[in-house]
Write a protein that holds these residues in place. Structure first.
Motif, PDB file in Angstrom:
ATOM      1  N   ASN A 121       0.822  -1.209   0.000  1.00 44.42           N
ATOM      2  CA  ASN A 121       0.000   0.000   0.000  1.00 44.42           C
ATOM      3  C   ASN A 121       0.857   1.260   0.000  1.00 44.42           C
ATOM      4  O   ASN A 121       0.567   2.231  -0.703  1.00 44.42           O
ATOM      5  CB  ASN A 121      -0.931   0.002   1.218  1.00 44.42           C
ATOM      6  CG  ASN A 121      -2.084  -0.967   1.051  1.00 44.42           C
ATOM      7  OD1 ASN A 121      -2.594  -1.162  -0.034  1.00 44.42           O
ATOM      8  ND2 ASN A 121      -2.493  -1.596   2.143  1.00 44.42           N
ATOM      9  N   ALA A 125       0.980   3.835  -3.213  1.00 43.74           N
ATOM     10  CA  ALA A 125       0.645   5.254  -3.059  1.00 43.74           C
ATOM     11  C   ALA A 125       1.803   6.136  -3.502  1.00 43.74           C
ATOM     12  O   ALA A 125       1.610   7.190  -4.126  1.00 43.74           O
ATOM     13  CB  ALA A 125       0.292   5.546  -1.600  1.00 43.74           C
ATOM     14  N   TRP A 208      -1.100  -5.779  -3.837  1.00 48.30           N
ATOM     15  CA  TRP A 208      -1.464  -4.617  -3.022  1.00 48.30           C
ATOM     16  C   TRP A 208      -0.958  -3.315  -3.628  1.00 48.30           C
ATOM     17  O   TRP A 208      -1.648  -2.283  -3.571  1.00 48.30           O
ATOM     18  CB  TRP A 208      -0.913  -4.775  -1.603  1.00 48.30           C
ATOM     19  CG  TRP A 208      -1.446  -5.940  -0.847  1.00 48.30           C
ATOM     20  CD1 TRP A 208      -0.722  -6.900  -0.192  1.00 48.30           C
ATOM     21  CD2 TRP A 208      -2.819  -6.298  -0.644  1.00 48.30           C
ATOM     22  NE1 TRP A 208      -1.548  -7.827   0.381  1.00 48.30           N
ATOM     23  CE2 TRP A 208      -2.848  -7.475   0.121  1.00 48.30           C
ATOM     24  CE3 TRP A 208      -4.027  -5.741  -1.053  1.00 48.30           C
ATOM     25  CZ2 TRP A 208      -4.027  -8.098   0.494  1.00 48.30           C
ATOM     26  CZ3 TRP A 208      -5.208  -6.355  -0.685  1.00 48.30           C
ATOM     27  CH2 TRP A 208      -5.209  -7.514   0.081  1.00 48.30           C
ATOM     28  N   MET A 212      -3.479  -0.273  -4.642  1.00 44.85           N
ATOM     29  CA  MET A 212      -3.383   1.045  -4.024  1.00 44.85           C
ATOM     30  C   MET A 212      -3.061   2.113  -5.059  1.00 44.85           C
ATOM     31  O   MET A 212      -3.604   3.228  -5.002  1.00 44.85           O
ATOM     32  CB  MET A 212      -2.307   1.018  -2.934  1.00 44.85           C
ATOM     33  CG  MET A 212      -2.054   2.375  -2.280  1.00 44.85           C
ATOM     34  SD  MET A 212      -3.552   3.166  -1.623  1.00 44.85           S
ATOM     35  CE  MET A 212      -3.855   2.176  -0.154  1.00 44.85           C
ATOM     36  N   ILE A 216      -5.460   5.329  -5.478  1.00 44.51           N
ATOM     37  CA  ILE A 216      -4.961   6.685  -5.253  1.00 44.51           C
ATOM     38  C   ILE A 216      -5.279   7.576  -6.452  1.00 44.51           C
ATOM     39  O   ILE A 216      -5.731   8.724  -6.302  1.00 44.51           O
ATOM     40  CB  ILE A 216      -3.445   6.654  -4.992  1.00 44.51           C
ATOM     41  CG1 ILE A 216      -3.168   6.138  -3.574  1.00 44.51           C
ATOM     42  CG2 ILE A 216      -2.829   8.034  -5.171  1.00 44.51           C
ATOM     43  CD1 ILE A 216      -3.574   7.102  -2.476  1.00 44.51           C
ATOM     44  N   PHE A 243      -5.208   8.910   0.519  1.00 43.23           N
ATOM     45  CA  PHE A 243      -4.679   7.639   1.035  1.00 43.23           C
ATOM     46  C   PHE A 243      -5.630   7.028   2.056  1.00 43.23           C
ATOM     47  O   PHE A 243      -5.860   5.815   2.059  1.00 43.23           O
ATOM     48  CB  PHE A 243      -3.298   7.855   1.654  1.00 43.23           C
ATOM     49  CG  PHE A 243      -2.669   6.604   2.183  1.00 43.23           C
ATOM     50  CD1 PHE A 243      -2.014   5.729   1.336  1.00 43.23           C
ATOM     51  CD2 PHE A 243      -2.745   6.281   3.535  1.00 43.23           C
ATOM     52  CE1 PHE A 243      -1.437   4.558   1.821  1.00 43.23           C
ATOM     53  CE2 PHE A 243      -2.177   5.123   4.025  1.00 43.23           C
ATOM     54  CZ  PHE A 243      -1.517   4.263   3.166  1.00 43.23           C
ATOM     55  N   ALA A 246      -8.469   5.560   0.167  1.00 38.14           N
ATOM     56  CA  ALA A 246      -8.058   4.439  -0.683  1.00 38.14           C
ATOM     57  C   ALA A 246      -7.723   3.195   0.122  1.00 38.14           C
ATOM     58  O   ALA A 246      -7.817   2.075  -0.410  1.00 38.14           O
ATOM     59  CB  ALA A 246      -6.854   4.845  -1.535  1.00 38.14           C
ATOM     60  N   VAL A 247      -7.320   3.360   1.378  1.00 40.99           N
ATOM     61  CA  VAL A 247      -6.907   2.197   2.155  1.00 40.99           C
ATOM     62  C   VAL A 247      -8.112   1.372   2.615  1.00 40.99           C
ATOM     63  O   VAL A 247      -7.964   0.178   2.921  1.00 40.99           O
ATOM     64  CB  VAL A 247      -6.063   2.645   3.374  1.00 40.99           C
ATOM     65  CG1 VAL A 247      -6.943   3.131   4.522  1.00 40.99           C
ATOM     66  CG2 VAL A 247      -5.148   1.522   3.848  1.00 40.99           C
ATOM     67  N   GLN A 250      -8.756  -1.536   0.448  1.00 39.89           N
ATOM     68  CA  GLN A 250      -7.654  -2.480   0.628  1.00 39.89           C
ATOM     69  C   GLN A 250      -7.870  -3.359   1.860  1.00 39.89           C
ATOM     70  O   GLN A 250      -7.439  -4.516   1.881  1.00 39.89           O
ATOM     71  CB  GLN A 250      -6.331  -1.722   0.740  1.00 39.89           C
ATOM     72  CG  GLN A 250      -5.925  -0.980  -0.529  1.00 39.89           C
ATOM     73  CD  GLN A 250      -5.560  -1.921  -1.667  1.00 39.89           C
ATOM     74  OE1 GLN A 250      -6.429  -2.404  -2.394  1.00 39.89           O
ATOM     75  NE2 GLN A 250      -4.286  -2.185  -1.826  1.00 39.89           N
TER      76      GLN A 250
END
Length: 331
Positions: A121, A125, A208, A212, A216, A243, A246-247, A250
């Motif tokens: 991640n 990013a 991942w 990510m 992003i 971020f 966006a996480v 995930q």
């Protein structure tokens, strides 16, 4: 909140019931006779002794009962914490065999899952901010995430183990050593652990990072990012908000991919003959050990369900929208 987690527990309970039932059925669909396999290893030549041993072990393992009664006895023993006796390592209890293998699997799974998720991640990013890095990292990430765990494990074992001779390619520790608490033994464990860990880490890291990076870019093009930019907010602040948003997908992806990651770890253990649960599953299949196979599957099912439930709790804690939705539903 109580109602939300109550429904979650009900869903996980039903999933556990179905998964354990399928887990019990799978070994019984396997071809062959486990008792016959056990007698073949005993190498008994007298027919009378063979028949007497067959009748004894068939009755001992409860295989002479109807299937419905075997299923009921399985649940009764499971509630007592009894997973049966291993046919392959008779008369060792299945629980003891699994307990010896669990630390090796957890030592692979926990660091590879958590570190790959965190590092992937962060790198994804960061790559989204640099065009040159995005152009180089994106193809590498696609290659890594599309690579089968077993194939990458074989490549690493061949390149770094056989050709370069840097790392061992088999076992959990050197066969010339006995387990102890010395630094020499710990270092030997780390050498045998490194290649399986790297093969799991790299494949998961690529997935991942790609996820990510895409999230992003999507967040930076969202309306709130444009609005913050028009207000004169710094790019650092906008990227921080991007971020955080966006996480969240995930975290959901971690729950969805957990079973795939566990399966990858089991296959990787087989490649390196690493003495974890994957190696146990292979030995149980080869020796037609019903009880060891269903006990190992049971541990994996419970572990995945517990990990998913923990991720559900984490998601509620980190996403205020979820808590607001739960509160609105309760109202």
């Amino acid at each position: 909140m109580r109602r939300y987690f109550g429904r979650k527990l009900l869903v996980y309970g039903l999933t556990f019931l179905v998964a354990v039932t399928i887990n019990w059925m799978i070994p019984r669909f396997m071809p062959g006779d486990p008792v016959q396999s056990m007698l073949a290893r005993a190498n008994v030549s007298q027919p009378a002794a063979v028949e007497a041993m067959r009748a004894h072990y068939t009755s001992l393992f409860g295989l002479d009962l109807p299937l419905w009664e075997q299923y009921g006895n399985f649940w009764a023993a499971l509630f007592r914490g009894d997973l049966g006796t291993s046919i392959w390592l008779f008369p060792t209890p299945v629980t003891d065999v699994i307990i010896r293998a669990v630390p090796y699997t957890l030592a692979l799974l926990i660091p590879s899952i958590l570190l790959s998720w965190w590092a992937g991640n962060r790198f994804g990013a960061f790559a989204a901010r640099r065009r040159w890095l995005d152009n180089t990292a994106l193809p590498i990430g696609y290659v890594l995430t599309a690579t089968p765990y077993m194939w990458l494990a074989i490549l690493l074992a061949w390149g770094l183990g056989i050709v370069a001779g840097i790392f061992p390619v088999s076992g959990g520790y050197s066969f010339a050593m006995r387990p102890n608490w010395s630094w020499e033994f710990v270092g030997n464990l780390a050498l045998h652990w490194f290649l399986p860990f790297v093969s799991l880490f790299l494949v998961a890291f690529g997935g991942w990072a790609i996820g990510m990076r895409n999230m992003i870019i999507y967040e930076l093009e969202a309306d709130y990012s444009t609005y913050l930019s028009s207000l004169g907010a710094s790019r650092r602040l906008i990227r921080r908000y991007a971020f955080r948003n966006a996480v969240l997908p995930q975290i959901t992806g971690l729950a969805l991919q957990l079973g795939v990651l566990v399966a990858g770890a089991l296959v990787t253990e087989i490649v390196f003959s690493y003495p974890g649960l994957g190696h146990l599953i292979l030995q149980a299949i080869q020796n037609q050990d019903f009880f060891l196979l269903q006990g190992t599957f049971l541990f994996i099912v419970v572990g995945v369900l517990v990990a998913n439930f923990i991720i559900d709790i984490v998601y509620v804690l980190v996403d205020p929208r979820t808590r607001t939705g739960i509160g609105g539903e309760a109202a």
